[in-house]
Design a protein around this motif. Sequence first.
Motif, mmCIF file in Angstrom:
data_model
loop_
_atom_site.group_PDB
_atom_site.id
_atom_site.type_symbol
_atom_site.label_atom_id
_atom_site.label_comp_id
_atom_site.label_asym_id
_atom_site.label_seq_id
_atom_site.Cartn_x
_atom_site.Cartn_y
_atom_site.Cartn_z
ATOM 1 N N GLY A 92 0.814 -1.200 0.000
ATOM 2 C CA GLY A 92 0.000 0.000 0.000
ATOM 3 C C GLY A 92 0.854 1.260 0.000
ATOM 4 O O GLY A 92 0.635 2.174 -0.810
ATOM 5 N N LEU B 97 3.900 1.609 -0.912
ATOM 6 C CA LEU B 97 4.618 1.708 -2.188
ATOM 7 C C LEU B 97 3.737 2.347 -3.267
ATOM 8 O O LEU B 97 4.172 3.262 -3.984
ATOM 9 C CB LEU B 97 5.050 0.304 -2.615
ATOM 10 N N VAL B 98 2.498 1.873 -3.333
ATOM 11 C CA VAL B 98 1.588 2.416 -4.350
ATOM 12 C C VAL B 98 1.376 3.910 -4.119
ATOM 13 O O VAL B 98 1.452 4.712 -5.054
ATOM 14 C CB VAL B 98 0.245 1.673 -4.331
ATOM 15 N N TYR B 99 1.140 4.283 -2.839
ATOM 16 C CA TYR B 99 0.838 5.690 -2.571
ATOM 17 C C TYR B 99 2.045 6.604 -2.778
ATOM 18 O O TYR B 99 1.893 7.725 -3.235
ATOM 19 C CB TYR B 99 0.248 5.854 -1.167
ATOM 20 N N GLN C 201 4.362 6.156 -5.008
ATOM 21 C CA GLN C 201 4.504 6.318 -6.459
ATOM 22 C C GLN C 201 3.387 7.196 -7.029
ATOM 23 O O GLN C 201 3.612 8.012 -7.918
ATOM 24 C CB GLN C 201 4.527 4.949 -7.141
ATOM 25 N N LEU C 202 2.189 6.988 -6.476
ATOM 26 C CA LEU C 202 1.055 7.770 -6.944
ATOM 27 C C LEU C 202 1.273 9.249 -6.628
ATOM 28 O O LEU C 202 1.018 10.124 -7.464
ATOM 29 C CB LEU C 202 -0.219 7.262 -6.264
ATOM 30 N N LYS D 127 1.642 12.218 -9.304
ATOM 31 C CA LYS D 127 0.692 13.341 -9.332
ATOM 32 C C LYS D 127 1.401 14.664 -9.111
ATOM 33 O O LYS D 127 1.011 15.681 -9.696
ATOM 34 C CB LYS D 127 -0.389 13.134 -8.270
ATOM 35 N N TYR E 2 -3.713 10.440 1.166
ATOM 36 C CA TYR E 2 -2.715 9.407 0.847
ATOM 37 C C TYR E 2 -1.709 9.268 1.987
ATOM 38 O O TYR E 2 -1.374 8.170 2.416
ATOM 39 C CB TYR E 2 -1.966 9.766 -0.446
ATOM 40 N N LYS F 51 -3.110 7.482 5.009
ATOM 41 C CA LYS F 51 -3.199 6.035 4.756
ATOM 42 C C LYS F 51 -1.833 5.384 4.920
ATOM 43 O O LYS F 51 -1.692 4.295 5.524
ATOM 44 C CB LYS F 51 -3.721 5.781 3.343
ATOM 45 N N GLU G 199 -0.646 2.516 7.788
ATOM 46 C CA GLU G 199 -0.061 1.219 7.407
ATOM 47 C C GLU G 199 1.320 1.034 8.020
ATOM 48 O O GLU G 199 1.700 -0.067 8.416
ATOM 49 C CB GLU G 199 0.027 1.104 5.877
ATOM 50 N N ILE H 189 -6.042 -1.921 2.499
ATOM 51 C CA ILE H 189 -5.010 -1.024 1.966
ATOM 52 C C ILE H 189 -4.610 -1.419 0.543
ATOM 53 O O ILE H 189 -4.371 -0.556 -0.311
ATOM 54 C CB ILE H 189 -3.776 -0.962 2.912
ATOM 55 N N SER I 129 -5.375 1.187 -2.438
ATOM 56 C CA SER I 129 -4.230 1.812 -3.115
ATOM 57 C C SER I 129 -4.249 1.468 -4.602
ATOM 58 O O SER I 129 -4.019 2.334 -5.452
ATOM 59 C CB SER I 129 -2.922 1.376 -2.456
ATOM 60 N N TRP J 107 -4.729 4.089 -7.707
ATOM 61 C CA TRP J 107 -3.756 4.156 -8.809
ATOM 62 C C TRP J 107 -4.431 3.953 -10.159
ATOM 63 O O TRP J 107 -4.233 4.741 -11.096
ATOM 64 C CB TRP J 107 -2.661 3.097 -8.597
#
Lengths: 417, 126
Positions: A209, A211-213, A215-216, A220, A234, A237, A241, B14, B18, B22
Amino acid sequence: MKETETIKPVLKSRLQRWKKSLVNKAAEWSPRSDVARGVRSPHFWIITALIAFGTLNYYMDQTPLVNMSPFNQSFFTSVHDLHRTLFFIPVIYAALVFRVWGSLIASFAFLCVVLPRALLLSPYPDPLLRPVLFVIFATLISLLIATQLNRIEKERKARTELSTAYQELSQYHQRLKESQEQLIQAEKLTSLGQMAASIAHEVNNPLAGVLVYTQLLSKKITSDNISKEIALDYLSKMESELIRSTKLVRNLLDFARQSPPTLREVDINDVVNRAFDLVAHSAELQHIQVIKELSPSLPKPMADFDQLQQVCSNLILNAIQAMPEGGRLTLRTSADNGQLKIEVQDTGCGISPENMRKLFTPFFTTKGEGKGVGLGLAVAYGIIQRHQGRIEVQSKEAEGTTFTIFIPLHHEEQEES
Amino acid sequence: MQQNSVLIVDDEPIVRESLRDWLEDAGYQVVTAESGEEALEMIEKQDFSVMVVDIRLPGKTGIKVLKEVKAVKPHIKSIIITAYPSAETADEAKKLGVVDYLIKPVAPDDLERLIRETLVKCQSEE
């Protein structure tokens, strides 16, 4: 020379054949197989020969030989007591080899030998007394020998049987121990595998999670396409985690450290109340009725407050999670038989018998992913064990579960090892 | 059927959120489900181009969900994401014709590229 050389083996073989046929005939006559075996034994013939020799000795004075040297000496004509004593040799021999029956038969033969002289030939008054006494003595001594030998043999047999049985038993024991060790090893590997899976899951998911945020966010920010609110959302979150991951690591450390309890006088009711307060909110959310039956006059055991509180809150949380549709949670304390009792009772889903065995195994869990890694009861078990207490579980599926903790009031001195 | 609809099945909030954030940012229509049962219900109601599914799920496992989806709507392409890969599940997934078997943590741009390629392939097949 030549003649004797040829005659000798012929005589020998003839003698052997004759003996063989005699033995076989004697064996055929006898109705019992053990008698046949006795007749076939060389000992039987030695004993027979000894009795025959004794008889010859005993009746030498009645034969024509008595006039010839050396049979005309007083040894052969008058010392009958000595002759009778000689019969002890075959009688005892028979007892040694053939035991009770051998001694009885040989003694009977002895009696048969001495009776004719006593009844027909003796010039003395009371002719029966001495020979019969000899026979009785011979019988008694030989019987004693026979029975004692039997007993010794039986004991020896029993002892060898016992020692073989013992050897077999210790072999079985050894094998059992080996397979038990293998089982334990296998169990360890299994729980290691479970641990790996749990940690992989528990650490990987939050990391995924985060990692995704990250990068997101960077995507952005690069494209200048982000509002403050979304960015903050973000970030929060990601934070939660990361907190979850650190919690897992702390739990793992708690489990691995297994620190010895620091003992102080502890009010058990206080422990239970504080443990409950930690999770009271969950109970409220699930509309769980809470009943506290805390004994007001409890002695204070020496215990580690924090560790006991951890155990109690683990058990209470488990109880609450077992009642997602609501139910009744009973917390009970009492003192009994030199130990304190804490009971945590729920009216939840219960534990299946197959799960009962694995209950205290680290990383065993029935909870959904993200709700627990299966360390709670393993940690509780370790803590209570270090308090020299024990945990008991009673459960019935669909009816509920009761966990009971026993804490001793007086600690035995622990051996330092 | 929507050409760019994606279903994400994972019991971890999560992970679901996520990946949804994305993929939505990348222009996909994303729906999430937290269990196999919920996913099957959604598939019955609505069609999807791609399903992204975890293997360890409460209730029905990801593999079981894949089998049932294949029986009902064989045109849905599937991608597996798992935190705990094993040879058995990988073999089974291969037999069921999944597009790929990814190990968590999954790089989101990789997943996005994979979904894009899958959709392009689908279109050219049609």
